[in-house]
Design a protein around this motif. Structure first.
Motif, PDB file in Angstrom:
ATOM      1  N   UNK A 174       0.835  -1.198   0.000  1.00 58.76           N
ATOM      2  CA  UNK A 174       0.000   0.000   0.000  1.00 58.76           C
ATOM      3  C   UNK A 174       0.876   1.257   0.000  1.00 58.76           C
ATOM      4  N   UNK A 222     -10.121   1.593  -6.679  1.00 51.04           N
ATOM      5  CA  UNK A 222     -11.401   1.214  -7.263  1.00 51.04           C
ATOM      6  C   UNK A 222     -12.123   0.412  -6.177  1.00 51.04           C
ATOM      7  N   UNK A 223     -13.254   0.930  -5.703  1.00 50.84           N
ATOM      8  CA  UNK A 223     -13.758   0.386  -4.437  1.00 50.84           C
ATOM      9  C   UNK A 223     -15.128  -0.280  -4.525  1.00 50.84           C
ATOM     10  N   UNK A 271       0.260   1.006  -3.837  1.00 52.58           N
ATOM     11  CA  UNK A 271      -0.423  -0.159  -4.385  1.00 52.58           C
ATOM     12  C   UNK A 271      -1.797  -0.337  -3.760  1.00 52.58           C
ATOM     13  N   UNK A 272      -2.757  -0.709  -4.568  1.00 53.79           N
ATOM     14  CA  UNK A 272      -4.093  -1.034  -4.063  1.00 53.79           C
ATOM     15  C   UNK A 272      -4.474  -2.414  -4.580  1.00 53.79           C
ATOM     16  N   UNK A 273      -5.766  -2.764  -4.436  1.00 52.70           N
ATOM     17  CA  UNK A 273      -6.189  -4.102  -4.824  1.00 52.70           C
ATOM     18  C   UNK A 273      -6.023  -4.338  -6.323  1.00 52.70           C
ATOM     19  N   UNK A 274      -6.241  -3.305  -7.146  1.00 53.60           N
ATOM     20  CA  UNK A 274      -6.157  -3.472  -8.595  1.00 53.60           C
ATOM     21  C   UNK A 274      -4.891  -2.809  -9.131  1.00 53.60           C
TER      22      UNK A 274
END
Lengths: 365, 336
Positions: free
Chosen positions: B47, B277-278, B306-309
């Motif tokens: 993250x 993107x949530x 960094x995020x989930x996508x």
């Protein structure tokens, strides 16, 4: 619109649909009414020092006493302080089977011993003035909840009286509600089988948003879902549901449309960051759907009924939504108007009463 | 393609020293001040910095990992998160913000025409923030003023009026970005224990700010205002607007200058970066449809966070206009 008031009151319908109001705010006819339930030591304290609180939180309401202008009893006293008029204008008018009282009293007081004493007085007053004379009423235990031990004591003292159906907290607290200072309260509530209600409001001394104090009542009132969201996050992330397997939470007067996006966000965040919270072992949305209940008022009004149907689908909590009016407050939701037409008969039955009967263990006569 | 949230980072106070005047150079040397701490991103997980990312302290990093990477951006908007809001000395806060902006001009904007940048301001001192916007806002490389979403009082309150005026005067958008170090807690109930809570809860601070900016009448008083929510998520926006439209109907007497439903102001003035993107994959179409417009979202990689996508996954999820056209028209950038 679910139907007219007349339809709701017709015999056939009344048999089929239990009607429970999960959020009613009664208050004393005068400050004296509480005094007689307060120990002498604290009566003197109250006269001398008043209800000293953090302050800095003056948002004049939409109306006097934040109440419907037609709710002032003709015989005098503030709204919802006169049992006879309350029966006539509310319980009988709509034909409620049960109403749950959430007195907004004794909150925010900084002297915690005095707050605990005043909370005890409020609970005795509830019994004497409301629960004894009116069998349709149930109530919430008022607590000095920022002190977990004192709150647990009072909760245990009242839990044997079946007319008290939950513990009452508020959405804005000194610390996030998952923190350890509140654990003794959750321990007691779980042990006694009582849900913990978290109601709109509260003033702890913290600014009322995560970006300081706003200017207007519309932000105080309309911003309340932010406080609820942060409390749901805290309760889940601190792992209280694993620690207290019997703990059930009711979110009162927070609305519900913010919850699906919060579950999506929290699930994704947990997957990314779960290394930080090894004590949280399940997907947050699973825990939320299992352990949380919500009252409907002030119900969100999306542009179309189809949006509301999608909201219910995304919540997937048909068994957890409970109707509430917030009587006597200005943003009252009426039983015949608040719920959108798109609900089917089963959803309406659950939301208008069946879910509350189940959660609070109520039985219709 | 236009990437609307790329973090260039000041590597250390030494990088700013050449851009400070002699008084502040000496002050930094004598005090040992290292610059504000970055508490918004954890240092050791994705993250904070996604796997393999160099970190954004050098132009080369951004060239290599944002612009020239496979599927790279034609233009990128830099969002330098320098925590001037945590510096209590107002003159030091203003001096460091000015140094960051001069560093951005000299070391990022001048050598690389594919970059645009955000004006860093000492937002704890709105008058000084406005002065800084006027000082550098005329440089063609700056496209917006960057404000941390967390702050001491909501941005609609009158003390921030000069900041919105200065942004409008200089033709700049105003971007509210995840994070901030104003000292007051990020919730109405004090400090949460975990970064996870802050990460998931920051959306509530965006909600507070949007509400404040609309009901205080900022968008009526300064109608040129263009507002960006950066790294806010967007799935919460529709139901939030249902609620504040309802509030406006019930309580509009209190703020009579708000002449339309809040959702209409948001539609006209606000854009949202799409990372993180949530919403769940099976609801993408529904949630994007509920936003009511293909013009709302702006593609952003949030480099180096960094995020989930991944950025490539994100691009595949977004409607076509979000990749470049929305940013081009909102920021007035040439065809990219």
């Amino acid at each position: 619109v679910t139907g007219t008031a007349e339809e709701l009151r017709t015999a056939g319908r009344r048999e089929a649909v239990a009607l429970v109001d999960c959020d009613i705010h009664v208050r004393p006819s005068s400050p004296r009414a509480l005094d007689e339930h307060l120990e002498e030591r604290w009566r003197r304290h109250r006269r001398a020092f008043g209800d000293r609180a953090a302050g800095g939180n003056a948002y004049p309401r939409a109306t006097p006493a934040a109440s419907r202008i037609d709710s002032w009893p003709p015989g005098g006293g503030p709204p919802a302080s006169d049992l006879a008029f309350f029966r006539e204008q509310h319980l009988d008018r709509w034909g409620f089977d049960f109403g749950v009282l959430n007195p907004l009293l004794a909150g925010g007081i900084l002297n915690v011993e005095y707050r605990a004493a005043l909370s005890r007085a409020v609970n005795d007053w509830q019994i004497a003035e409301w629960l004894e004379p009116e069998p349709r009423l149930r109530s919430s235990i008022v607590l000095a909840y920022d002190d977990g031990e004192l709150a647990a004591q009072e909760l245990r003292r009242r839990a044997g009286d079946p007319r008290f159906v939950q513990a009452l907290l508020h959405a804005r607290t000194v610390e996030p509600l998952g923190r350890r200072r509140y654990w003794p309260l959750y321990d007691a509530a779980a042990e006694c089988g009582l849900p913990v209600g978290i109601h709109f409001g509260g003033h702890s001394g913290n600014p009322i948003t995560g970006a300081g104090f706003p200017s207007f009542y519309v932000e105080d009132h309309g911003g309340m879902p932010t406080a609820f969201q942060d409390q749901v996050i805290s309760l889940v992330c601190e792992g209280v549901f694993d620690r207290f397997p019997g703990l059930r939470i009711v979110l009162i007067e927070g609305g519900c449309a913010w919850l699906p996006p919060l579950m999506w966000r929290l699930d994704r965040a947990w997957k990314l960051l779960r290394e930080e919270v090894p004590h949280v072992t399940r997907l947050p949305s699973e825990t939320i759907r299992e352990r949380f209940w919500l009252t409907t008022q002030p119900i969100e009004e999306p542009p179309s009924d189809a949006d509301f149907a999608e909201l219910l689908e995304e919540l997937a909590m048909d068994d957890r939504l409970m109707f509430a009016t917030d009587y006597p407050h200005w943003d009252f939701d009426a039983p015949d108007r608040a719920l959108p037409r798109v609900l089917d008969a089963g959803q309406r039955r659950k939301i208008l009463g069946a879910n509350a009967l189940g959660l609070y263990g109520l039985e219709r006569a | 393609m236009i990437d609307c949230d790329v973090h260039n980072a000041v590597p250390s106070i030494e990088a700013l020293v050449p851009y400070l005047d002699p008084h502040w150079q000496e002050y930094v040397q004598r005090s040992g001040f290292k610059g504000p701490e970055d508490d918004d991103y954890p240092p050791g997980i994705g993250v904070g910095r996604r796997a393999g990312a160099a970190g954004g302290t050098q132009l080369e990093h951004v060239r290599r990992e944002v612009l020239e990477v496979d599927g790279g951006a034609d233009l990128a908007i830099l969002t330098c998160l320098y925590g001037c809001d945590s510096i209590r000395n107002p003159d030091l806060a203003a001096a460091t913000a000015a140094a960051v902006n001069d560093w951005q001009i000299a070391e990022w904007l001048e050598p690389e025409p594919r970059l645009r940048a955000s004006v860093v301001v000492p937002i704890g001192q709105p008058a000084l923030a406005a002065r800084e916007i006027d000082r550098v806002g005329g440089h063609a490389g700056f496209v917006q003023v960057l404000l941390p979403v967390r702050c001491a009082r909501p941005y609609g309150t009158r003390e921030y009026g000069p900041v919105f005026d200065a942004a409008a005067r200089n033709g700049l958008a105003v971007a509210l970005h995840f994070g901030g170090s104003p000292g007051n807690p990020p919730t109405a109930s004090g400090w949460p224990s975990y970064y996870l809570e802050e990460y998931a809860g920051m959306a509530t601070v965006f909600q507070t700010q949007l509400m404040s900016i609309v009901v205080e009448g900022v968008l009526d008083r300064v109608p040129e205002t263009r507002l960006v929510l950066a790294e806010s998520g967007f799935a919460w926006l529709p139901s939030f607007l249902w609620r504040i439209d309802k509030e406006w109907k019930g309580l509009r007497r209190e703020t009579p200058w708000v002449r339309r439903a809040p959702s209409l102001y948001v539609q006209e003035h606000v854009r949202v970066t799409a990372q993180p993107f949530d919403c769940p994959r099976d609801l993408v179409e529904r949630v994007l449809g509920r936003l009511g417009s293909d013009e709302l979202l702006l593609y952003a990689s949030d480099y180096p966070h960094g995020h989930a996508d991944s950025p490539a996954e994100l691009r595949a999820l977004l409607p076509e206009p979000a990749l470049a056209a929305n940013a081009a028209s909102f920021y007035g950038l040439g065809a990219a």
